[in-house]
Write an enzyme that holds these catalytic residues in place. Structure first.
Site, PDB file in Angstrom:
ATOM      1  N   PRO A  18       0.787  -1.227   0.000  1.00 12.06           N
ATOM      2  CA  PRO A  18       0.000   0.000   0.000  1.00 12.06           C
ATOM      3  C   PRO A  18       0.825   1.286   0.000  1.00 12.06           C
ATOM      4  CG  PRO A  18       0.077  -0.932   2.195  1.00 12.06           C
ATOM      5  CD  PRO A  18       0.773  -1.916   1.300  1.00 12.06           C
ATOM      6  N   ASP A  41       3.498   1.683 -11.488  1.00 12.50           N
ATOM      7  CA  ASP A  41       2.383   2.601 -11.629  1.00 12.50           C
ATOM      8  C   ASP A  41       2.383   3.652 -10.544  1.00 12.50           C
ATOM      9  OD1 ASP A  41       0.343  -0.269 -11.358  1.00 12.50           O
ATOM     10  OD2 ASP A  41       0.935   0.970  -9.651  1.00 12.50           O
ATOM     11  N   LYS A  63      -0.964   4.893 -13.975  1.00 17.68           N
ATOM     12  CA  LYS A  63      -2.369   5.046 -14.339  1.00 17.68           C
ATOM     13  C   LYS A  63      -3.094   5.531 -13.093  1.00 17.68           C
ATOM     14  CE  LYS A  63      -3.004   0.914 -15.809  1.00 17.68           C
ATOM     15  NZ  LYS A  63      -3.757  -0.273 -16.218  1.00 17.68           N
ATOM     16  N   GLY A  94       0.799  -1.320  -7.288  1.00 12.92           N
ATOM     17  CA  GLY A  94       0.339  -1.014  -5.936  1.00 12.92           C
ATOM     18  C   GLY A  94      -0.426  -2.184  -5.337  1.00 12.92           C
ATOM     19  N   GLY A  95      -0.262  -2.389  -4.029  1.00 12.57           N
ATOM     20  CA  GLY A  95      -1.027  -3.423  -3.331  1.00 12.57           C
ATOM     21  C   GLY A  95      -0.656  -4.813  -3.782  1.00 12.57           C
ATOM     22  N   ASP A  96      -1.676  -5.607  -4.073  1.00 17.33           N
ATOM     23  CA  ASP A  96      -1.484  -6.971  -4.579  1.00 17.33           C
ATOM     24  C   ASP A  96      -1.784  -6.963  -6.078  1.00 17.33           C
ATOM     25  OD1 ASP A  96      -1.697 -10.142  -3.453  1.00 17.33           O
ATOM     26  OD2 ASP A  96      -2.496  -9.707  -5.436  1.00 17.33           O
ATOM     27  N   ILE A  99      -5.315  -8.096  -7.435  1.00 13.19           N
ATOM     28  CA  ILE A  99      -6.566  -7.432  -7.032  1.00 13.19           C
ATOM     29  C   ILE A  99      -6.683  -6.092  -7.759  1.00 13.19           C
ATOM     30  CG2 ILE A  99      -7.836  -6.464  -5.067  1.00 13.19           C
ATOM     31  CD1 ILE A  99      -6.468  -8.640  -3.360  1.00 13.19           C
ATOM     32  N   THR A 124      -2.624  -5.988   0.160  1.00 10.81           N
ATOM     33  CA  THR A 124      -3.635  -5.205  -0.554  1.00 10.81           C
ATOM     34  C   THR A 124      -4.160  -4.058   0.321  1.00 10.81           C
ATOM     35  OG1 THR A 124      -5.572  -5.408  -1.973  1.00 10.81           O
ATOM     36  CG2 THR A 124      -5.656  -6.611   0.114  1.00 10.81           C
ATOM     37  N   ALA A 125      -4.716  -3.054  -0.349  1.00 10.13           N
ATOM     38  CA  ALA A 125      -5.127  -1.831   0.344  1.00 10.13           C
ATOM     39  C   ALA A 125      -6.177  -2.096   1.422  1.00 10.13           C
ATOM     40  CB  ALA A 125      -5.657  -0.819  -0.676  1.00 10.13           C
ATOM     41  N   MET A 177     -11.407   2.051  -5.342  1.00  6.75           N
ATOM     42  CA  MET A 177     -11.739   3.104  -6.322  1.00  6.75           C
ATOM     43  C   MET A 177     -13.150   3.630  -6.059  1.00  6.75           C
ATOM     44  SD  MET A 177      -9.998   1.337  -9.681  1.00  6.75           S
ATOM     45  CE  MET A 177     -10.050  -0.381  -9.160  1.00  6.75           C
TER      46      MET A 177
HETATM   47  N1  SAH Z   1      -3.893  -3.713  -6.527  1.00  4.14           N
HETATM   48  C1  SAH Z   1      -4.251  -2.702  -5.559  1.00  4.14           C
HETATM   49  C2  SAH Z   1      -5.555  -2.009  -5.912  1.00  4.14           C
HETATM   50  C3  SAH Z   1      -5.479  -1.194  -7.188  1.00  4.14           C
HETATM   51  S1  SAH Z   1      -6.968  -0.341  -7.493  1.00  4.14           S
HETATM   52  C4  SAH Z   1      -4.339  -3.341  -4.172  1.00  4.14           C
HETATM   53  O1  SAH Z   1      -4.300  -4.566  -4.046  1.00  4.14           O
HETATM   54  O2  SAH Z   1      -4.420  -2.599  -3.186  1.00  4.14           O
HETATM   55  C5  SAH Z   1      -6.591   1.250  -6.797  1.00  4.14           C
HETATM   56  C6  SAH Z   1      -7.427   1.505  -5.572  1.00  4.14           C
HETATM   57  O3  SAH Z   1      -6.879   0.798  -4.458  1.00  4.14           O
HETATM   58  C7  SAH Z   1      -7.461   2.949  -5.117  1.00  4.14           C
HETATM   59  O4  SAH Z   1      -8.432   3.695  -5.840  1.00  4.14           O
HETATM   60  C8  SAH Z   1      -7.866   2.785  -3.664  1.00  4.14           C
HETATM   61  O5  SAH Z   1      -9.243   2.506  -3.548  1.00  4.14           O
HETATM   62  C9  SAH Z   1      -7.100   1.532  -3.287  1.00  4.14           C
HETATM   63  N2  SAH Z   1      -5.779   1.856  -2.690  1.00  4.14           N
HETATM   64  C10 SAH Z   1      -4.578   1.519  -3.168  1.00  4.14           C
HETATM   65  N3  SAH Z   1      -3.608   1.937  -2.338  1.00  4.14           N
HETATM   66  C11 SAH Z   1      -4.223   2.548  -1.297  1.00  4.14           C
HETATM   67  C12 SAH Z   1      -3.774   3.186  -0.120  1.00  4.14           C
HETATM   68  N4  SAH Z   1      -2.480   3.286   0.193  1.00  4.14           N
HETATM   69  N5  SAH Z   1      -4.703   3.702   0.721  1.00  4.14           N
HETATM   70  C13 SAH Z   1      -6.018   3.607   0.451  1.00  4.14           C
HETATM   71  N6  SAH Z   1      -6.503   3.011  -0.654  1.00  4.14           N
HETATM   72  C14 SAH Z   1      -5.618   2.491  -1.516  1.00  4.14           C
END
Ligand code: SAH
Length: 261
Positions: A18, A41, A63, A94-96, A99, A124-125, A177
């Site tokens: 995150p 990204d 993006k 970002g995140g996983d 997802i 993941t977030a 999102m």
């Molecule tokens: N693959 C990512 C998600 C990508 S979609 C994951 O697994 O987290 C992008 C969305 O993820 C953002 O619009 C938001 O809703 C969420 N997100 C990603 N990073 C975040 C963060 N640090 N804090 C809060 N929401 C986050």
């Protein structure tokens, strides 16, 4: 022991977590340190990008909602071209990656080109947001389901979700999102029978120094997100499981909530 999982001409789709570099897996850190080129990204945290060694090509294919700097087809082609040129390619997401990460397209593009591609998971977030707020996403006897859902609709199209299923009281919803669609989410869930009193957690920039945690009720969701900039990622979490964090100063209230479920 040396690793042999990153030969020249192969691709790793790597979860960057995150934002906080401490939430990166050791494997992700190793792959980043070994890459010849890193495509990343916009959501990848600055502290994670700092781990890319000097002299390694780092290419932003960022993006963000409404501001696509490169379309998905271009990203796919760039990754494939780099791997075919014999590079060790890290695609940092970002995140996983699995997802809401457009990973399927990149996997397919690599596979079609005969390139070895693998996935390194990330935090993941939804997990990061819950952790920051001291919340859990499931709750024994109360929140038996966790649904990860995106509230992103194509421009000009309505948000077409199965509201009746999402409104089930034993479901925790982690809405990715979701900022722009918060009002729709609020109205549709309540119209489908979800209690307007359902606890809601909004976490902006989870795990980053700029993190903000906002607590409220489903009936105020649209209001809660009003001040959030479109540039800051926000997680909306809806469900009884997050009730315990509604008032961080009043654990007695949390105890009652758990009993009430
Ligand atoms: N693959 C990512 C998600 C990508 S979609 C994951 O697994 O987290 C992008 C969305 O993820 C953002 O619009 C938001 O809703 C969420 N997100 C990603 N990073 C975040 C963060 N640090 N804090 C809060 N929401 C986050």
């Amino acid at each position: 022991m040396p690793h042999d999982d990153f030969p020249a001409g192969s691709v790793w789709l790597v979860g960057a977590g995150p934002g906080d570099p401490d939430l990166l897996t050791r494997k992700a850190a190793r792959l980043i340190a070994t890459a010849d080129v890193v495509f990343h990204d916009a959501l990848v945290g600055p502290g994670v990008l700092d781990l890319i060694p000097d002299g390694i090509d780092r290419i932003s294919v960022g993006k963000r909602s409404g501001r696509h700097s490169k379309d998905q087809g271009t990203i796919d082609r760039l990754i494939v071209a780099a791997a075919l040129a014999g590079k060790r390619v890290v695609r940092l997401k970002g995140g996983d990656p699995a997802i809401f990460g457009r990973t399927a397209e990149e996997l397919a593009a690599c596979t079609a080109a005969g390139i070895t591609v693998r996935i390194c998971p990330g935090v993941t977030a939804a997990s990061a947001a819950a952790a920051s707020a001291g919340a859990t996403l499931t709750l024994r006897g109360c929140a038996r389901r966790l649904t990860l859902v995106t509230a992103h609709a194509k421009a000009g199209e309505p948000l077409d979700l199965d509201w009746a299923t999402l409104a089930a009281p034993d479901t925790t919803l982690a809405v990715y999102m979701g900022r722009a669609a918060a009002q729709t989410v609020m109205q549709q869930l309540i119209a489908a029978g979800r209690s307007a009193d359902t606890p809601v957690l909004v976490v902006v920039n989870a795990s980053l120094p700029t993190e903000r945690i906002i607590r409220g009720r489903l009936s105020s969701l649209a209001f809660l997100v009003e001040a959030i900039s479109a540039h800051d990622p926000a997680m909306l979490i809806v469900g009884e499981a997050v009730r315990a964090t509604l008032s961080a100063e009043a654990p007695a209230d949390a105890d009652r909530a758990v009993v009430a479920c």
